[in-house]
Design an enzyme around this catalytic site. Structure first.
Site: not given
Ligand code: INI
Length: 157
Positions: A85-86, A88, A81
């Protein structure tokens, strides 16, 4: 006084690796690190199943399902994570970590956390087999030790 330690002997044990495809450049390395540690500690290669989910958010629900099958001695969550990238980041990072902890306590199956939570790709690479080690390997080793320790303290002999 008796001091108990788990020994990382994986002979006859079965493991599930629940891995996220999000940031798969990193997670593939974590998965290789985890598999390598398990095999080097006696786990048969065909006793390790890798299950790939879309992102770290989805790791706990699949970890719960595989833990409940009763087929595995432990489940290892592997993901990456990244703050960049986001927005959230915190939500995904907190949900995945808290979710894994809950799966372990709810099912009684050992679940370890190999989800790296970092600010940058460089920090993630450092934790995926370069200067800060391999967090997938660390989580697999923690699983081996914990499985063995629980077996010792809960078995009659
Ligand atoms: N999922 C990750 O494994 N790592 C991340 O950094 C990440 N970001 O940053 O958004 C991420 N988002 C996707 C999340 O895990 C779900 O798959 C998505 O929200 C659908 O439920």
């Amino acid at each position: 006084m008796t001091v108990h330690h788990g020994r990382p002997d994986g002979t006859g044990r079965r493991f599930a690796l629940v891995c996220s495809r999000f940031n798969d450049l990193i997670v593939t390395r974590l998965e290789h690190g985890a598999r390598d540690v398990l095999v080097r500690h006696g786990v048969a290669d065909d006793a390790i199943d890798s299950l790939w989910v879309p992102g770290a958010w989805e790791i706990p629900i699949v970890a719960k399902a595989v833990a409940e099958t009763g087929r595995y001695d432990a489940v290892v969550g592997l993901g990456a994570v990244m703050r960049g990238a986001t927005y959230h980041f915190e939500i995904v990072a907190n949900h995945s970590a808290a979710g894994l902890a809950r799966v372990a306590l709810d099912t009684g199956v050992v679940v370890t956390n190999g989800i790296v939570t970092v600010d940058t790709m460089d920090q993630a690479l450092e934790r995926a087999g370069s200067k800060a080690g391999n967090k997938g390997a660390d989580a697999a080793l923690a699983a081996l030790e914990t499985v063995d320790l629980l077996h010792r303290v809960t078995s009659d002999s």
